[in-house]
Write a protein that holds these residues in place. Structure first.
Motif, short mmCIF file in Angstrom:
data_model
loop_
_atom_site.label_atom_id
_atom_site.label_comp_id
_atom_site.label_asym_id
_atom_site.label_seq_id
_atom_site.Cartn_x
_atom_site.Cartn_y
_atom_site.Cartn_z
N GLY A 119 -20.87 22.11 45.98
CA GLY A 119 -19.52 22.96 46.01
C GLY A 119 -18.58 22.49 45.49
O GLY A 119 -18.59 21.39 44.78
N LEU A 120 -17.26 23.13 45.68
CA LEU A 120 -16.05 22.63 45.15
C LEU A 120 -15.09 22.92 46.18
O LEU A 120 -14.82 23.82 46.68
N LEU A 121 -14.43 21.65 46.60
CA LEU A 121 -13.35 21.50 47.46
C LEU A 121 -12.01 21.61 46.58
O LEU A 121 -11.78 20.93 45.90
N ALA A 122 -11.22 22.73 46.83
CA ALA A 122 -10.01 22.78 46.14
C ALA A 122 -8.78 22.68 47.31
O ALA A 122 -8.70 23.58 47.99
N THR A 123 -7.74 21.97 47.22
CA THR A 123 -6.61 21.90 47.69
C THR A 123 -5.38 21.60 46.96
O THR A 123 -5.38 21.14 45.97
N SER A 124 -4.37 22.00 47.51
CA SER A 124 -3.10 21.96 46.83
C SER A 124 -2.79 20.64 46.98
O SER A 124 -1.69 19.95 45.92
N LEU A 125 -3.14 19.71 47.72
CA LEU A 125 -2.73 18.40 47.90
C LEU A 125 -3.56 17.35 47.07
O LEU A 125 -3.02 16.54 46.41
N ASN A 126 -4.95 17.60 47.16
CA ASN A 126 -5.51 16.69 46.44
C ASN A 126 -6.32 17.22 45.16
O ASN A 126 -7.16 16.60 44.67
N GLY A 127 -6.01 18.37 44.61
CA GLY A 127 -6.75 19.05 43.56
C GLY A 127 -8.16 19.65 43.86
O GLY A 127 -8.55 19.96 44.98
N ARG A 128 -9.01 19.19 42.70
CA ARG A 128 -10.35 19.91 43.00
C ARG A 128 -11.35 18.78 42.87
O ARG A 128 -11.26 17.97 42.01
N THR A 129 -12.25 18.89 44.07
CA THR A 129 -13.33 17.80 44.04
C THR A 129 -14.64 18.47 43.99
O THR A 129 -14.81 19.32 45.00
N LEU A 130 -15.37 18.34 42.96
CA LEU A 130 -16.85 18.96 42.94
C LEU A 130 -17.68 17.95 43.88
O LEU A 130 -17.61 16.44 43.70
N TRP A 131 -18.53 18.54 44.75
CA TRP A 131 -19.77 17.63 45.33
C TRP A 131 -20.96 18.16 45.28
O TRP A 131 -21.20 19.30 45.01
N ALA A 132 -21.84 17.43 45.35
CA ALA A 132 -23.39 17.82 45.49
C ALA A 132 -24.01 16.81 46.33
O ALA A 132 -23.55 15.37 46.55
N VAL A 133 -25.25 17.33 47.08
CA VAL A 133 -25.90 16.45 47.95
C VAL A 133 -27.32 16.43 47.52
O VAL A 133 -27.82 17.77 47.26
N VAL A 134 -28.23 15.54 47.54
CA VAL A 134 -29.53 15.28 47.46
C VAL A 134 -30.11 14.91 48.86
O VAL A 134 -29.70 13.74 49.17
N ARG A 135 -30.91 15.70 49.38
CA ARG A 135 -31.48 15.21 50.80
C ARG A 135 -32.44 14.06 50.57
O ARG A 135 -33.19 14.42 49.53
N LYS A 136 -32.68 12.85 51.50
CA LYS A 136 -33.75 12.17 51.38
C LYS A 136 -35.03 12.86 52.08
O LYS A 136 -34.75 13.79 52.65
N ALA A 137 -36.01 12.14 51.45
CA ALA A 137 -37.30 12.90 51.95
C ALA A 137 -37.49 12.74 53.37
O ALA A 137 -37.04 11.71 54.06
N VAL A 138 -38.37 14.04 54.21
CA VAL A 138 -38.30 13.90 55.44
C VAL A 138 -39.62 13.15 55.64
O VAL A 138 -40.77 13.20 54.64
N PRO A 139 -40.04 12.00 56.72
CA PRO A 139 -41.09 11.44 56.89
C PRO A 139 -42.26 12.19 57.04
O PRO A 139 -42.34 13.35 57.78
N THR A 140 -43.42 12.00 56.61
CA THR A 140 -44.59 12.81 56.50
C THR A 140 -45.65 12.53 57.76
O THR A 140 -46.53 13.09 57.98
N THR A 141 -45.24 11.30 58.38
CA THR A 141 -46.02 10.78 59.55
C THR A 141 -44.89 10.49 60.72
O THR A 141 -44.02 10.49 60.67
#
Length: 92
Positions: free
Chosen positions: A60-82
């Motif tokens: 996503g993109l977080l845009a504010t008048s105070l801090n400008g624009r910050t692009l963010w991305a999240v990669v989930r960690k694997a869920v345990p299989t056992t």
């Protein structure tokens, strides 16, 4: 480094190649990438940036008048299989 960290590092490297130096941060369930986006980013660069973050699980993109624009991305960690995942209510 967990697989999520490797994927996040690759995303960060590609963002840096576009001219957006990125930060990678490990969390309990995911690895995040953040980069500041300048107002002057060209349409071509935006297309490339969107291709890059599309590799993440969420972005996503977080845009504010105070801090400008910050692009963010999240990669989930694997869920345990056992073992117990999600507690007793999730067992079958």
């Amino acid at each position: 480094m967990p697989a999520s960290g490797v994927s996040a590092a690759a995303i960060a490297a590609r963002l840096s190649a576009v001219g957006l130096p990125a930060r990678v941060e490990e969390h309990a369930r995911y690895t995040s990438v953040e980069a500041e986006v300048p107002e002057s980013l060209s349409a071509e660069s935006w297309r490339e940036v969107l291709e890059v973050v599309a590799e993440a699980d969420r972005f996503g993109l977080l845009a504010t008048s105070l801090n400008g624009r910050t692009l963010w991305a999240v990669v989930r960690k694997a869920v345990p299989t056992t073992g117990v995942v999600g507690g007793p209510s999730h067992q079958r």
